[in-house]
Write a protein that holds these residues in place. Structure first.
Motif, PDB file in Angstrom:
ATOM      1  N   UNK A  47      29.592 -13.410  27.424  1.00  0.00           N
ATOM      2  CA  UNK A  47      29.311 -12.091  26.858  1.00  0.00           C
ATOM      3  C   UNK A  47      27.855 -11.739  27.154  1.00  0.00           C
ATOM      4  N   UNK A  48      27.560 -10.452  27.445  1.00  0.00           N
ATOM      5  CA  UNK A  48      26.164 -10.068  27.716  1.00  0.00           C
ATOM      6  C   UNK A  48      25.197 -10.533  26.620  1.00  0.00           C
ATOM      7  N   UNK A  49      25.654 -10.486  25.361  1.00  0.00           N
ATOM      8  CA  UNK A  49      24.741 -10.852  24.269  1.00  0.00           C
ATOM      9  C   UNK A  49      24.356 -12.328  24.361  1.00  0.00           C
ATOM     10  N   UNK A  50      25.340 -13.180  24.685  1.00  0.00           N
ATOM     11  CA  UNK A  50      24.983 -14.599  24.732  1.00  0.00           C
ATOM     12  C   UNK A  50      24.204 -14.933  26.008  1.00  0.00           C
ATOM     13  N   UNK A  51      24.457 -14.173  27.085  1.00  0.00           N
ATOM     14  CA  UNK A  51      23.642 -14.363  28.287  1.00  0.00           C
ATOM     15  C   UNK A  51      22.182 -14.039  27.961  1.00  0.00           C
ATOM     16  N   UNK A  52      21.974 -12.890  27.300  1.00  0.00           N
ATOM     17  CA  UNK A  52      20.602 -12.470  26.981  1.00  0.00           C
ATOM     18  C   UNK A  52      19.927 -13.518  26.102  1.00  0.00           C
ATOM     19  N   UNK A  53      20.689 -14.079  25.166  1.00  0.00           N
ATOM     20  CA  UNK A  53      20.110 -15.077  24.252  1.00  0.00           C
ATOM     21  C   UNK A  53      19.658 -16.312  25.033  1.00  0.00           C
ATOM     22  N   UNK A  54      20.511 -16.747  25.949  1.00  0.00           N
ATOM     23  CA  UNK A  54      20.177 -17.953  26.723  1.00  0.00           C
ATOM     24  C   UNK A  54      19.048 -17.723  27.717  1.00  0.00           C
ATOM     25  N   UNK A  55      19.005 -16.480  28.220  1.00  0.00           N
ATOM     26  CA  UNK A  55      17.990 -16.181  29.237  1.00  0.00           C
ATOM     27  C   UNK A  55      16.581 -16.119  28.664  1.00  0.00           C
ATOM     28  N   UNK A  56      16.505 -15.778  27.383  1.00  0.00           N
ATOM     29  CA  UNK A  56      15.188 -15.495  26.799  1.00  0.00           C
ATOM     30  C   UNK A  56      14.184 -16.613  27.085  1.00  0.00           C
ATOM     31  N   UNK A  57      14.611 -17.844  26.876  1.00  0.00           N
ATOM     32  CA  UNK A  57      13.645 -18.940  26.975  1.00  0.00           C
ATOM     33  C   UNK A  57      13.097 -19.152  28.400  1.00  0.00           C
ATOM     34  N   UNK A  58      13.976 -19.362  29.400  1.00  0.00           N
ATOM     35  CA  UNK A  58      13.395 -19.564  30.737  1.00  0.00           C
ATOM     36  C   UNK A  58      12.622 -18.353  31.253  1.00  0.00           C
ATOM     37  N   UNK A  59      13.141 -17.146  30.983  1.00  0.00           N
ATOM     38  CA  UNK A  59      12.477 -15.952  31.516  1.00  0.00           C
ATOM     39  C   UNK A  59      11.107 -15.765  30.869  1.00  0.00           C
ATOM     40  N   UNK A  60      11.067 -15.888  29.548  1.00  0.00           N
ATOM     41  CA  UNK A  60       9.781 -15.665  28.880  1.00  0.00           C
ATOM     42  C   UNK A  60       8.776 -16.744  29.239  1.00  0.00           C
ATOM     43  N   UNK A  61       9.245 -17.974  29.297  1.00  0.00           N
ATOM     44  CA  UNK A  61       8.321 -19.069  29.612  1.00  0.00           C
ATOM     45  C   UNK A  61       7.753 -18.890  31.027  1.00  0.00           C
ATOM     46  N   UNK A  62       8.621 -18.501  31.918  1.00  0.00           N
ATOM     47  CA  UNK A  62       8.186 -18.245  33.300  1.00  0.00           C
ATOM     48  C   UNK A  62       7.100 -17.162  33.305  1.00  0.00           C
ATOM     49  N   UNK A  63       7.384 -16.060  32.616  1.00  0.00           N
ATOM     50  CA  UNK A  63       6.432 -14.934  32.641  1.00  0.00           C
ATOM     51  C   UNK A  63       5.130 -15.263  31.932  1.00  0.00           C
ATOM     52  N   UNK A  64       5.228 -15.948  30.787  1.00  0.00           N
ATOM     53  CA  UNK A  64       4.010 -16.255  30.038  1.00  0.00           C
ATOM     54  C   UNK A  64       3.135 -17.221  30.833  1.00  0.00           C
ATOM     55  N   UNK A  65       3.773 -18.235  31.429  1.00  0.00           N
ATOM     56  CA  UNK A  65       2.999 -19.204  32.213  1.00  0.00           C
ATOM     57  C   UNK A  65       2.366 -18.524  33.427  1.00  0.00           C
ATOM     58  N   UNK A  66       3.109 -17.585  34.024  1.00  0.00           N
ATOM     59  CA  UNK A  66       2.557 -16.848  35.163  1.00  0.00           C
ATOM     60  C   UNK A  66       1.330 -16.036  34.740  1.00  0.00           C
ATOM     61  N   UNK A  67       1.428 -15.373  33.585  1.00  0.00           N
ATOM     62  CA  UNK A  67       0.293 -14.586  33.107  1.00  0.00           C
ATOM     63  C   UNK A  67      -0.922 -15.497  32.934  1.00  0.00           C
ATOM     64  N   UNK A  68      -0.681 -16.678  32.399  1.00  0.00           N
ATOM     65  CA  UNK A  68      -1.811 -17.584  32.134  1.00  0.00           C
ATOM     66  C   UNK A  68      -2.388 -18.127  33.445  1.00  0.00           C
ATOM     67  N   UNK A  69      -1.525 -18.450  34.392  1.00  0.00           N
ATOM     68  CA  UNK A  69      -2.009 -19.124  35.607  1.00  0.00           C
ATOM     69  C   UNK A  69      -2.432 -18.179  36.729  1.00  0.00           C
ATOM     70  N   UNK A  70      -2.057 -16.905  36.623  1.00  0.00           N
ATOM     71  CA  UNK A  70      -2.294 -16.018  37.767  1.00  0.00           C
ATOM     72  C   UNK A  70      -3.756 -15.969  38.233  1.00  0.00           C
ATOM     73  N   UNK A  71      -4.741 -15.880  37.331  1.00  0.00           N
ATOM     74  CA  UNK A  71      -6.127 -15.896  37.826  1.00  0.00           C
ATOM     75  C   UNK A  71      -6.453 -17.167  38.609  1.00  0.00           C
ATOM     76  N   UNK A  72      -5.906 -18.295  38.174  1.00  0.00           N
ATOM     77  CA  UNK A  72      -6.150 -19.547  38.902  1.00  0.00           C
ATOM     78  C   UNK A  72      -5.471 -19.503  40.273  1.00  0.00           C
ATOM     79  N   UNK A  73      -4.236 -19.002  40.296  1.00  0.00           N
ATOM     80  CA  UNK A  73      -3.470 -18.921  41.546  1.00  0.00           C
ATOM     81  C   UNK A  73      -4.229 -18.063  42.566  1.00  0.00           C
ATOM     82  N   UNK A  74      -4.749 -16.923  42.125  1.00  0.00           N
ATOM     83  CA  UNK A  74      -5.509 -16.070  43.050  1.00  0.00           C
ATOM     84  C   UNK A  74      -6.888 -16.660  43.327  1.00  0.00           C
TER      85      UNK A  74
END
Ligand SMILES: [Zn+2]
Length: 562
Positions: A77-104
């Motif tokens: 169901x879309x609702x359970x997909x969204x629930x499961x996706x939250x963790x990997x997607x957010x962690x990916x984005x938050x870590x990217x925000x933190x590391x981006x200055x270092x990466x560049x």
């Protein structure tokens, strides 16, 4: 990593750039036996991104996104997909925000500053570039001085200086473009501190680049944190930032000379093993064991060990293809008219690229297709893929490589990746755009925004380490819209002069080298230096060494800090 002329997909490590076509590279190698020097800054920068993501931390980012892609492929169901996706997607984005200055920041250091020095090792991006930017005859005689001269010419060229001016004039306010300047100044500040304590880092900036890349991107603790399943997101952000603080302070402490010398010896003799020599990066064996276990569990299926296992069979096969494609470098791509001759030669826009090695019969009509040029690091060889009627044709991979198991695997991955692109599996709707997906999780938008602010404050602290506490805030305000350009009152000539001084400083050349350049700008050396010093006294941000004057140092080897 979308730069002005190039970008890299963080997870697949596929490089796209608009600066040069595969044919221009092909012609240049055929006619001059090397690539045009003006492309060196671009490739140093992008190769550094590729190298940083071809690491433990980079692989964890890849697994996070693949995990998300697997969840998307399930029939829930879309609702359970969204629930499961939250963790990997957010962690990916938050870590990217933190590391981006270092990466560049690290890629900009490779582009503007790194130079060979006293150690025997050579960084991976520079190693690839020496093969591509030196003629065959000079490759057999690579002396640090020769390379310094070459790299200095590229950085001093209008393209090289232009690229630096763009970075120095980037805003420091809260926009994505600010990652460049914030990251560059931070990385320079870390290097400056480390070099003051360990002169190997001062005398061999290319070695510093390599060491820093290992300290940050092969940090098993950061890599394990990315794959962590247990922490609450808020706690996890604290843990990620605090680990990053530890790594910065370990690197900038300069370390025991014994450690860096051992690291250099192992690298130079190609005996460095990330899983055995981790103590040289201040890692514990438990961190490495945990990382090994994580990878063993997920190397064939990134959903193993996560809360729910998911993913279709096609997705699993595509995962294996993407995993392999991460190691090769896509140099350039263009559309072209392709024809296969009766003797199996591939012609693209009339150029003879070489014989192909497929059994398929294409006839000898002209087809509209696409030509891609790859650099295969394992054998330091260039190979073309011509896509004809959705069928990828390989040109240039040596038989010995194709006969070898790892060569077969890489070559198959390239072919299958092209098939994935042709069928729209990669690059279109099925691939997860992690940035876009975050907007699904409305409740977390504030968490992303606050992490972004925290990351900016975090890196500003590093970038302005040596600035007097009282001057930090006004200084950042003065750099909000156009960075150092703004600090110099948008005086374009002075900014150009500063970029020229920094090129001399990076390769330890005297300022007399660029007298002619100063004259062409209508500027006088003494007045430039006086202006820069007045500015730094006023704003508290140091561009150049205060101690050196023309009277005390007739050669004027001036240290530049930006
Ligand atoms: Zn970049």
């Amino acid at each position: 990593m979308a730069d002005k002329t190039g970008s890299i997909d963080v997870t697949t490590n596929v490089l796209s750039q608009s600066e040069v076509s595969p044919f221009a590279i092909f012609d240049s190698l055929r006619d001059d036996n090397r690539l045009p020097l003006k492309l060196l800054p671009l490739f140093l920068h992008e190769f550094t991104h590729h190298w940083c993501f071809d690491s433990q931390v980079g692989f964890s980012f890849f697994l996070l996104r693949e995990h998300a892609r697997g969840i998307l492929g399930t029939e829930q169901e879309p609702a359970s997909i969204a629930k499961e996706l939250a963790r990997p997607v957010l962690k990916y984005n938050l870590a990217m925000r933190i590391l981006m200055p270092l990466i560049e920041g690290i890629a900009l250091f490779a582009e503007f500053d790194a130079d060979l020095g006293e150690t025997g090792s050579i960084s991976v991006p520079l190693d690839y570039c020496t093969g591509l930017f030196q003629t065959q005859s000079s490759q057999t005689d690579l002396s640090p001085r020769k390379w310094s001269n070459l790299i200095r010419s590229a950085r001093f060229s209008p393209t090289g200086r232009g690229r630096k001016k763009i970075v120095l004039s980037a805003p420091l306010g809260l926009t994505r473009r600010s990652d460049y300047l914030r990251g560059y100044l931070s990385f320079r500040a870390i290097h400056r501190r480390a070099a003051s304590r360990n002169h190997t880092f001062e005398n061999d900036t290319d070695f510093f680049l390599t060491y820093a890349r290992h300290v940050f991107f092969n940090d098993a603790v950061l890599a394990n944190l990315l794959l962590d399943q247990t922490m609450r997101l808020e706690t996890w952000i604290d843990a990620f930032l605090s680990r990053l603080t530890e790594r910065i302070s370990w690197l900038s402490s300069g370390q025991d000379r014994e450690i860096t010398s051992q690291f250099d010896q192992l690298l130079s003799s190609k005996r460095y093993d990330a899983f055995k020599d981790f103590h040289l990066l201040n890692l514990q064996s438990t961190d490495i064991t945990r990382w090994n276990n994580e990878i063993d569990m997920r190397k064939n299926d990134p959903t193993n060990g996560f809360a729910s296992q998911s993913g279709t069979r096609d997705w699993r096969r595509n995962f294996l293809v993407l995993r392999e494609i991460r190691s090769v470098i896509r140099l350039a791509q263009t559309s072209a008219t392709i024809q296969i001759t009766v003797d199996n030669e591939v012609l693209a826009d009339g150029r003879r690229l070489g014989p192909h090695n497929t059994e398929k019969n294409f006839g000898n009509d002209q087809h509209s297709g696409r030509v891609t040029l790859y650099f295969v690091p394992e054998i330091k060889t260039l190979a073309f893929i011509a896509d004809v009627k959705g069928w990828p044709v390989r040109i240039g991979l040596p038989k010995a490589f194709l006969d070898h198991p790892s060569g077969r695997m890489i070559s198959a991955a390239i072919t299958l990746f092209h098939a994935m692109e042709a069928s729209g599996i990669y690059g279109k709707s099925d691939i997860v755009d992690m940035q876009e997906m975050a907007s699904w999780f409305i409740g977390h938008l504030e968490l992303e925004a606050s992490t972004n602010r925290r990351a900016s404050t975090f890196w500003n602290e590093v970038a302005f380490w040596d600035v007097d506490a009282a001057q930090k805030e006004p200084l950042q305000g003065k750099m909000e819209f156009a960075g150092i350009g703004q600090l110099l009152d948008c005086d374009d000539l002075l900014l150009d002069a500063l970029c020229a001084i920094s090129v001399c400083s990076a390769t330890n050349r005297p300022l007399s080298d660029i007298d002619a350049h100063f004259r062409s700008l209508g500027l006088e050396k003494r007045s430039i230096i006086e202006s820069l010093r007045r500015n730094q006294d006023q704003n508290g941000f140091q561009f150049i060494d205060n101690a050196v004057t023309a009277d005390t140092h007739p050669e004027m080897r001036l240290k530049c800090f930006v």
